[in-house]
Scaffold this motif. Structure first.
Motif, mmCIF file in Angstrom:
data_model
loop_
_atom_site.group_PDB
_atom_site.id
_atom_site.type_symbol
_atom_site.label_atom_id
_atom_site.label_comp_id
_atom_site.label_asym_id
_atom_site.label_seq_id
_atom_site.Cartn_x
_atom_site.Cartn_y
_atom_site.Cartn_z
ATOM 1 N N ILE A 181 25.025 56.439 56.922
ATOM 2 C CA ILE A 181 26.286 57.092 57.291
ATOM 3 C C ILE A 181 27.372 56.769 56.262
ATOM 4 O O ILE A 181 28.122 57.658 55.838
ATOM 5 N N ASP A 182 27.447 55.501 55.853
ATOM 6 C CA ASP A 182 28.443 55.101 54.856
ATOM 7 C C ASP A 182 28.255 55.885 53.558
ATOM 8 O O ASP A 182 29.226 56.351 52.956
ATOM 9 N N GLY A 230 17.672 56.108 63.702
ATOM 10 C CA GLY A 230 17.545 57.372 62.998
ATOM 11 C C GLY A 230 18.003 58.542 63.844
ATOM 12 O O GLY A 230 18.571 59.512 63.334
ATOM 13 N N ILE A 231 17.789 58.452 65.146
ATOM 14 C CA ILE A 231 18.246 59.513 66.061
ATOM 15 C C ILE A 231 19.769 59.628 66.008
ATOM 16 O O ILE A 231 20.321 60.723 65.932
ATOM 17 N N GLU A 232 20.469 58.495 66.020
ATOM 18 C CA GLU A 232 21.929 58.520 65.952
ATOM 19 C C GLU A 232 22.407 59.015 64.583
ATOM 20 O O GLU A 232 23.385 59.765 64.490
ATOM 21 N N VAL A 233 21.725 58.616 63.523
ATOM 22 C CA VAL A 233 22.076 59.108 62.179
ATOM 23 C C VAL A 233 21.927 60.627 62.145
ATOM 24 O O VAL A 233 22.821 61.342 61.673
ATOM 25 N N ARG A 266 24.733 62.388 63.946
ATOM 26 C CA ARG A 266 25.983 62.420 63.170
ATOM 27 C C ARG A 266 25.900 63.397 61.998
ATOM 28 O O ARG A 266 26.872 64.089 61.684
ATOM 29 N N ILE A 267 24.742 63.455 61.348
ATOM 30 C CA ILE A 267 24.557 64.400 60.234
ATOM 31 C C ILE A 267 24.777 65.827 60.724
ATOM 32 O O ILE A 267 25.485 66.619 60.100
ATOM 33 N N THR A 318 27.674 67.929 56.207
ATOM 34 C CA THR A 318 26.291 67.460 56.111
ATOM 35 C C THR A 318 25.315 68.228 56.998
ATOM 36 O O THR A 318 24.106 68.045 56.856
ATOM 37 N N LYS A 319 25.800 69.076 57.866
ATOM 38 C CA LYS A 319 24.928 69.641 58.894
ATOM 39 C C LYS A 319 23.812 70.534 58.356
ATOM 40 O O LYS A 319 22.817 70.740 59.037
#
Length: 144
Positions: A41-42, A73-76, A79-80, A86-87
């Motif tokens: 994420i950073d 990875g699910i949370e990443v 957010r992506i 980034t979507k």
């Protein structure tokens, strides 16, 4: 200059194998490694150690493990896919997880592909080779 690949992987052996497989198959894109979900994420959003990074250089592909420290990875992936810049980046979940729930959640959140990592070295190399050929040579990405 080739567009980078973001490899989100906490296992040093899988990281080394993935980088080696790309190199052996002539894939010259630089590989940025994030060893936990927060580091990914950073990097993507220019935060933390990646503050000030040129955000116009988005990865052409994200290889994302599910079982990660700090942020899963699910949370990443969540957010992506929830952020405009980034979507549309292709995300390939590359994981050892055999949990059906991880597979369903990954696709529900917009993963482009879900691949279980083979345990066998040669099979792993072949999977990475095929991922590289498809996503970096055949697939037509959205221009960032």
């Amino acid at each position: 200059m080739h567009t980078p690949i973001l490899l989100v992987e906490d296992n040093p052996d899988d990281e080394a194998l993935t980088i080696r497989a790309f190199g052996k198959n002539g894939i010259q894109n630089p590989i940025i490694v994030a060893r936990d979900g927060q580091e990914a994420i950073d990097y993507l959003y220019g935060q933390g150690h990646h503050a000030g990074r040129d955000l116009s250089q988005r990865p052409i592909l994200i290889l994302l493990d599910i079982k990660l420290p700090k942020l899963s990875g699910i949370e990443v992936l969540r957010r992506i896919r929830s952020c405009e810049p980034t979507k549309l980046i292709p995300v390939v979940v590359l994981t050892t997880s055999k949990e059906e729930d991880d597979l369903v959640k990954s696709y529900s959140l917009g993963a482009n592909s879900y691949i279980r990592k083979p345990v066998d070295f040669m099979q792993f190399m072949e999977v990475v080779r095929q991922v590289g050929i498809y996503w970096l040579m055949l697939n037509e990405p959205v221009q960032n």
